[in-house]
Design a protein around this motif. Structure first.
Motif, PDB file in Angstrom:
ATOM      1  N   ALA A 113      -5.433   2.860  -1.413  1.00 46.16           N
ATOM      2  CA  ALA A 113      -6.463   2.216  -0.591  1.00 46.16           C
ATOM      3  C   ALA A 113      -6.700   0.777  -1.031  1.00 46.16           C
ATOM      4  O   ALA A 113      -6.944  -0.107  -0.196  1.00 46.16           O
ATOM      5  N   GLU A 114      -6.622   0.522  -2.340  1.00 48.05           N
ATOM      6  CA  GLU A 114      -6.809  -0.843  -2.835  1.00 48.05           C
ATOM      7  C   GLU A 114      -5.681  -1.752  -2.358  1.00 48.05           C
ATOM      8  O   GLU A 114      -5.916  -2.908  -1.969  1.00 48.05           O
ATOM      9  N   LEU A 115      -4.456  -1.263  -2.397  1.00 42.56           N
ATOM     10  CA  LEU A 115      -3.320  -2.056  -1.921  1.00 42.56           C
ATOM     11  C   LEU A 115      -3.425  -2.307  -0.422  1.00 42.56           C
ATOM     12  O   LEU A 115      -3.135  -3.411   0.066  1.00 42.56           O
ATOM     13  N   SER A 116      -3.838  -1.310   0.320  1.00 39.66           N
ATOM     14  CA  SER A 116      -4.014  -1.459   1.768  1.00 39.66           C
ATOM     15  C   SER A 116      -5.101  -2.481   2.077  1.00 39.66           C
ATOM     16  O   SER A 116      -4.968  -3.287   3.010  1.00 39.66           O
ATOM     17  N   GLU A 117      -6.169  -2.470   1.288  1.00 39.68           N
ATOM     18  CA  GLU A 117      -7.254  -3.432   1.482  1.00 39.68           C
ATOM     19  C   GLU A 117      -6.764  -4.861   1.244  1.00 39.68           C
ATOM     20  O   GLU A 117      -7.178  -5.795   1.943  1.00 39.68           O
ATOM     21  N   MET A 118      -5.875  -5.041   0.282  1.00 44.95           N
ATOM     22  CA  MET A 118      -5.327  -6.373   0.019  1.00 44.95           C
ATOM     23  C   MET A 118      -4.496  -6.871   1.195  1.00 44.95           C
ATOM     24  O   MET A 118      -4.568  -8.046   1.574  1.00 44.95           O
ATOM     25  N   HIS A 119      -3.704  -5.985   1.772  1.00 49.83           N
ATOM     26  CA  HIS A 119      -2.922  -6.372   2.945  1.00 49.83           C
ATOM     27  C   HIS A 119      -3.834  -6.722   4.116  1.00 49.83           C
ATOM     28  O   HIS A 119      -3.609  -7.722   4.812  1.00 49.83           O
ATOM     29  N   ASP A 120      -4.861  -5.927   4.322  1.00 47.66           N
ATOM     30  CA  ASP A 120      -5.812  -6.211   5.400  1.00 47.66           C
ATOM     31  C   ASP A 120      -6.472  -7.570   5.205  1.00 47.66           C
ATOM     32  O   ASP A 120      -6.692  -8.316   6.172  1.00 47.66           O
ATOM     33  N   ALA A 121      -6.785  -7.892   3.950  1.00 46.58           N
ATOM     34  CA  ALA A 121      -7.410  -9.187   3.662  1.00 46.58           C
ATOM     35  C   ALA A 121      -6.465 -10.335   3.975  1.00 46.58           C
ATOM     36  O   ALA A 121      -6.886 -11.383   4.500  1.00 46.58           O
ATOM     37  N   ALA A 122      -5.176 -10.171   3.672  1.00 46.37           N
ATOM     38  CA  ALA A 122      -4.199 -11.218   3.968  1.00 46.37           C
ATOM     39  C   ALA A 122      -4.076 -11.430   5.479  1.00 46.37           C
ATOM     40  O   ALA A 122      -3.995 -12.570   5.951  1.00 46.37           O
ATOM     41  N   ALA A 137      -0.203  -7.983  -6.531  1.00 47.58           N
ATOM     42  CA  ALA A 137      -1.152  -7.020  -7.064  1.00 47.58           C
ATOM     43  C   ALA A 137      -0.668  -6.424  -8.374  1.00 47.58           C
ATOM     44  O   ALA A 137       0.466  -5.947  -8.470  1.00 47.58           O
ATOM     45  N   ALA A 138      -1.531  -6.432  -9.376  1.00 48.29           N
ATOM     46  CA  ALA A 138      -1.221  -5.755 -10.636  1.00 48.29           C
ATOM     47  C   ALA A 138      -1.412  -4.254 -10.447  1.00 48.29           C
ATOM     48  O   ALA A 138      -2.398  -3.804  -9.870  1.00 48.29           O
ATOM     49  N   VAL A 139      -0.441  -3.487 -10.925  1.00 51.43           N
ATOM     50  CA  VAL A 139      -0.512  -2.024 -10.914  1.00 51.43           C
ATOM     51  C   VAL A 139      -0.546  -1.559 -12.361  1.00 51.43           C
ATOM     52  O   VAL A 139       0.140  -2.133 -13.222  1.00 51.43           O
ATOM     53  N   VAL A 159       2.475   4.483  -3.682  1.00 52.21           N
ATOM     54  CA  VAL A 159       2.919   3.652  -2.552  1.00 52.21           C
ATOM     55  C   VAL A 159       3.759   4.431  -1.540  1.00 52.21           C
ATOM     56  O   VAL A 159       4.332   3.834  -0.630  1.00 52.21           O
ATOM     57  N   ALA A 160       3.815   5.736  -1.676  1.00 55.23           N
ATOM     58  CA  ALA A 160       4.767   6.548  -0.906  1.00 55.23           C
ATOM     59  C   ALA A 160       4.702   6.302   0.596  1.00 55.23           C
ATOM     60  O   ALA A 160       5.718   6.066   1.238  1.00 55.23           O
ATOM     61  N   ASP A 161       3.545   6.344   1.190  1.00 56.98           N
ATOM     62  CA  ASP A 161       3.429   6.232   2.645  1.00 56.98           C
ATOM     63  C   ASP A 161       2.694   4.961   3.061  1.00 56.98           C
ATOM     64  O   ASP A 161       2.077   4.909   4.126  1.00 56.98           O
ATOM     65  N   LEU A 162       2.786   3.958   2.223  1.00 55.52           N
ATOM     66  CA  LEU A 162       2.015   2.737   2.452  1.00 55.52           C
ATOM     67  C   LEU A 162       2.862   1.654   3.116  1.00 55.52           C
ATOM     68  O   LEU A 162       3.970   1.361   2.666  1.00 55.52           O
ATOM     69  N   ALA A 163       2.352   1.066   4.178  1.00 62.10           N
ATOM     70  CA  ALA A 163       2.988  -0.080   4.837  1.00 62.10           C
ATOM     71  C   ALA A 163       2.058  -1.279   4.671  1.00 62.10           C
ATOM     72  O   ALA A 163       1.019  -1.363   5.333  1.00 62.10           O
ATOM     73  N   ALA A 164       2.431  -2.178   3.793  1.00 55.00           N
ATOM     74  CA  ALA A 164       1.619  -3.364   3.508  1.00 55.00           C
ATOM     75  C   ALA A 164       2.552  -4.527   3.209  1.00 55.00           C
ATOM     76  O   ALA A 164       2.727  -4.935   2.056  1.00 55.00           O
ATOM     77  N   PRO A 165       3.209  -5.084   4.243  1.00 58.10           N
ATOM     78  CA  PRO A 165       4.278  -6.068   4.021  1.00 58.10           C
ATOM     79  C   PRO A 165       3.850  -7.392   3.412  1.00 58.10           C
ATOM     80  O   PRO A 165       4.707  -8.201   3.060  1.00 58.10           O
ATOM     81  N   ARG A 166       2.556  -7.629   3.247  1.00 52.40           N
ATOM     82  CA  ARG A 166       2.116  -8.860   2.585  1.00 52.40           C
ATOM     83  C   ARG A 166       1.610  -8.599   1.169  1.00 52.40           C
ATOM     84  O   ARG A 166       0.960  -9.454   0.577  1.00 52.40           O
ATOM     85  N   VAL A 167       1.956  -7.432   0.636  1.00 53.40           N
ATOM     86  CA  VAL A 167       1.548  -7.094  -0.734  1.00 53.40           C
ATOM     87  C   VAL A 167       2.786  -6.886  -1.592  1.00 53.40           C
ATOM     88  O   VAL A 167       3.710  -6.164  -1.218  1.00 53.40           O
ATOM     89  N   LEU A 168       2.801  -7.522  -2.756  1.00 52.71           N
ATOM     90  CA  LEU A 168       3.886  -7.422  -3.729  1.00 52.71           C
ATOM     91  C   LEU A 168       3.312  -6.748  -4.980  1.00 52.71           C
ATOM     92  O   LEU A 168       2.578  -7.381  -5.739  1.00 52.71           O
TER      93      LEU A 168
END
Length: 371
Positions: A113-122, A137-139, A159-168
């Protein structure tokens, strides 16, 4: 009857340069000093004075980034409290006019959810301000109680089912991996079209100690490979070749998509930043119309950023290529959707880049005939 008049006007043809923000990153994370402020930093900055003498996530990653970023490295730091919200700092930075290429969030994430939130913010930054960024993003790294098998399983599930193409995502295996990669991507001596995998860039600098798991087994190439396949960005080594290097800058994009590696996203974003002000200048300007001459002139002018990105340099007999291949006729098409709406279709072509090299060696056992 009339009196003679002479007027001389300066015509602004929009031929000036657009301010570059590539390689300029915003670091957000916990620190002990200047919380809530935005601090410009460069290679001369005293990090103890600006971020506090105590160790912190933010200070650790910026230290590594500066070491790997080269002589022209610079960034903006946004210290937050231990329980601070990175999204509030990011929004405040936009309101204060900070335009950056990437946002580096140094507090390690533990949920998808945190990674998804970062993509949404971008995405929101582009929708609201027309500013394109990607998020690094630090993991969390491995803990003393985990084996490598347990750690890899946990990270793959993250990250298995996550689509967030603006997150590294960058696992903090050595403690400062995020900063090392951020500095490598910000190095002015290297094109934004280059992968951080590029060995000619040199080895990474200042990477933390090699981690070990609960069984005292050090980080192996097999673990790195598995994390890379799961779309994490990790360091790598080559047997019998000195130094530690990096793998691909993997984005959390979906299979078969165009932006699975960071260099593809960076060149596309750069082109968008260069072309956007040219389009803004053409709002309600009747010099852009559907006549053949106007279409040809404006197509040529809008392709100028692409030609600049493709410019190569030849030195000592060696060609140093530009960011993209030179554009050709048809790579930019203007289409009138109505009397007042124009759509531009633009194609960029990255140069080929070898990441998997194989040498096939054969013996020649023939007998040479002598005269």
């Amino acid at each position: 009857m009339a009196l003679g008049q002479v007027t001389v006007d300066n015509l602004n043809l929009g031929q000036g340069a657009v301010t570059e923000i590539e390689r300029y990153f915003l670091f957000i994370g916990p620190a002990s000093k200047n919380v809530g402020q935005f601090i410009p930093l460069n290679t001369d900055s005293d990090l103890d004075a600006t971020l506090g003498v105590q160790a912190s996530d933010l200070k650790t990653q910026i230290t590594a980034a500066r070491l790997n970023g080269g002589q022209r490295w610079a960034c903006v730091a946004a210290p937050i409290g231990a329980e601070g919200n990175w999204s509030e700092a990011l929004e405040k930075a936009q309101q204060q006019g900070f335009s950056v290429e990437a946002v580096v969030i140094t507090k390690p994430v533990t949920t998808a959810a945190e990674l998804s939130e970062m993509h949404d913010a971008a995405i929101a930054l582009n929708n609201t301000y027309g500013r394109r960024v990607f998020v690094m993003a630090a993991v969390v790294g491995i803990t003393a109680q985990q084996t490598w098998a347990q750690y890899v399983t946990e990270q793959k599930a993250l990250v298995a089912d996550l689509a967030a193409p603006r997150v590294l995502p960058v696992p903090q295996l050595h403690g400062n991996d995020l900063g090392v990669l951020a500095g490598r991507l910000a190095k002015a001596a290297v094109s934004i079209a280059d992968s951080p995998m590029r060995v000619a860039t040199g080895p990474v600098l200042g990477l933390g100690p090699v981690p070990i798991d609960a069984d005292k087994i050090p980080l192996s190439s097999a673990v790195r490979s598995e994390l890379d396949r799961a779309r994490f960005s990790v360091s790598q080594t080559y047997p019998d070749y000195p130094g530690v290097y990096w793998g691909d800058g993997n984005m959390l994009d979906t299979p078969a998509s165009d932006f699975q590696v960071v260099e593809h996203l960076r060149i596309t974003d750069k082109a968008a930043r260069l072309i956007r002000p040219l389009l803004i200048r053409r709002v309600a300007d009747r010099r852009l119309n559907s006549t053949p001459n106007s279409m040809a002139v404006n197509t040529n002018q809008l392709m100028a950023p692409l030609r600049a990105m493709a410019k190569s340099i030849t030195f000592n007999g060696e060609v140093f290529p530009g960011d993209i291949e030179p554009p050709k006729d048809g790579d930019l098409v203007l289409s009138w959707l109505s009397k007042t709406k124009v759509a531009a279709y633009i194609k960029l072509k990255p140069l080929n880049c070898p990441k998997d090299l194989t040498a096939n060696i054969a013996l020649d056992l023939s007998t040479d005939k002598t005269e």
